[in-house]
Design an enzyme around this catalytic site. Structure first.
Site, PDB file in Angstrom:
ATOM      1  N   HIS A 128      86.632  -5.305  79.409  1.00 18.07           N
ATOM      2  CA  HIS A 128      87.517  -6.414  79.796  1.00 18.07           C
ATOM      3  C   HIS A 128      88.478  -5.965  80.908  1.00 18.07           C
ATOM      4  O   HIS A 128      88.716  -6.691  81.871  1.00 18.07           O
ATOM      5  CB  HIS A 128      88.383  -6.867  78.616  1.00 18.07           C
ATOM      6  CG  HIS A 128      87.650  -7.481  77.466  1.00 18.07           C
ATOM      7  ND1 HIS A 128      87.860  -7.093  76.164  1.00 18.07           N
ATOM      8  CD2 HIS A 128      86.723  -8.477  77.419  1.00 18.07           C
ATOM      9  CE1 HIS A 128      87.095  -7.827  75.354  1.00 18.07           C
ATOM     10  NE2 HIS A 128      86.396  -8.673  76.089  1.00 18.07           N
ATOM     11  N   SER A 181      83.528  -6.473  72.065  1.00 21.04           N
ATOM     12  CA  SER A 181      84.567  -6.178  71.061  1.00 21.04           C
ATOM     13  C   SER A 181      83.923  -6.061  69.684  1.00 21.04           C
ATOM     14  O   SER A 181      84.368  -5.252  68.851  1.00 21.04           O
ATOM     15  CB  SER A 181      85.619  -7.291  71.036  1.00 21.04           C
ATOM     16  OG  SER A 181      86.291  -7.369  72.263  1.00 21.04           O
TER      17      SER A 181
HETATM   18  P1  ADP Z   1      84.741 -14.729  74.388  1.00 20.87           P
HETATM   19  O1  ADP Z   1      84.918 -14.948  72.937  1.00 20.87           O
HETATM   20  O2  ADP Z   1      85.336 -15.782  75.260  1.00 20.87           O
HETATM   21  O3  ADP Z   1      83.342 -14.326  74.831  1.00 20.87           O
HETATM   22  P2  ADP Z   1      85.511 -11.995  74.793  1.00 20.87           P
HETATM   23  O4  ADP Z   1      86.871 -11.429  74.652  1.00 20.87           O
HETATM   24  O5  ADP Z   1      84.440 -11.442  73.904  1.00 20.87           O
HETATM   25  O6  ADP Z   1      85.705 -13.515  74.660  1.00 20.87           O
HETATM   26  O7  ADP Z   1      85.013 -11.823  76.286  1.00 20.87           O
HETATM   27  C1  ADP Z   1      85.738 -12.379  77.349  1.00 20.87           C
HETATM   28  C2  ADP Z   1      84.967 -12.200  78.634  1.00 20.87           C
HETATM   29  O8  ADP Z   1      84.829 -10.805  78.898  1.00 20.87           O
HETATM   30  C3  ADP Z   1      83.566 -12.769  78.654  1.00 20.87           C
HETATM   31  O9  ADP Z   1      83.300 -13.282  79.947  1.00 20.87           O
HETATM   32  C4  ADP Z   1      82.684 -11.571  78.387  1.00 20.87           C
HETATM   33  O10 ADP Z   1      81.402 -11.728  78.957  1.00 20.87           O
HETATM   34  C5  ADP Z   1      83.466 -10.483  79.090  1.00 20.87           C
HETATM   35  N1  ADP Z   1      83.210  -9.170  78.497  1.00 20.87           N
HETATM   36  C6  ADP Z   1      83.213  -8.847  77.203  1.00 20.87           C
HETATM   37  N2  ADP Z   1      82.918  -7.547  77.021  1.00 20.87           N
HETATM   38  C7  ADP Z   1      82.712  -7.032  78.266  1.00 20.87           C
HETATM   39  C8  ADP Z   1      82.316  -5.735  78.764  1.00 20.87           C
HETATM   40  N3  ADP Z   1      82.053  -4.711  77.940  1.00 20.87           N
HETATM   41  N4  ADP Z   1      82.199  -5.586  80.104  1.00 20.87           N
HETATM   42  C9  ADP Z   1      82.431  -6.626  80.929  1.00 20.87           C
HETATM   43  N5  ADP Z   1      82.783  -7.866  80.530  1.00 20.87           N
HETATM   44  C10 ADP Z   1      82.910  -8.071  79.218  1.00 20.87           C
END
Ligand code: ADP
Length: 162
Positions: free
Chosen positions: A17, A128
């Protein structure tokens, strides 16, 4: 001035993130990492905890802000005067989901654009959820999250879950 909103559950924030947020902060004047208050997911950290972990993680970056919201993402973006939604793409499944969401959002708020960042290859393989699964089984996740998030995960899984 362009305000971009990077929405997510951030339960908890990971290095993946943060990489996206930092890269977005080089392109846009302000990036708001917006914690969705009540995602349709089982959460480990409540909203205040998720916000606190994020604030500590982005402390050094003057144009990355942290906020929380509980309305539709496009409504929140317009509420803060933003014009861009930032999301990260790890694989084609992320793309499919983002494409569908973007189609809906475009109809709801035609002036808000989605900007998708390809995840760095160092971060494409985890979410996550992966981090929580590993931490819950006592495995080391210090290479996937900032040190204070690692600490918070250790504490969370030391206490018996209700
Ligand atoms: P959501 O529940 O909206 O998917 P997340 O917190 O899981 O929320 O993810 C938020 C954003 O961050 C999404 O666009 C997801 O694809 C991106 N994301 C999650 N993990 C990673 C990662 N390891 N690397 C890059 N982007 C990520």
């Amino acid at each position: 001035m362009i305000t971009a909103v990077y929405p997510g559950s951030f339960d908890p924030v990971t290095n993946g993130h943060l990489d996206i947020a930092i890269r977005a902060s080089r392109l846009f004047d302000i990036v708001i990492m917006a914690v969705f208050d009540r995602p349709n997911k089982r959460l480990l950290f409540d909203t205040d905890q998720r916000v606190a972990l994020l604030r500590e993680a982005v402390g050094d970056h003057p144009n990355i802000k942290v906020d929380t919201y509980s309305i539709m993402t496009v409504d929140y973006v317009q509420h803060v005067g933003g014009s861009v939604i930032v999301r990260g793409l790890r694989d084609p499944r992320d793309f499919d989901a983002e494409f569908q969401m973007a189609q809906i959002n475009q109809r709801l708020a035609p002036k808000v654009d989605v900007v998708l960042f390809m995840a760095d290859h160092k971060y494409t393989f985890f979410s996550s959820t992966t981090v929580k699964e590993l931490a819950s089984l006592g495995r080391d996740v210090s290479w996937l999250v900032p040190p204070h998030v690692d600490e918070a995960l250790r504490r969370a899984y030391l206490q018996p879950q209700e």
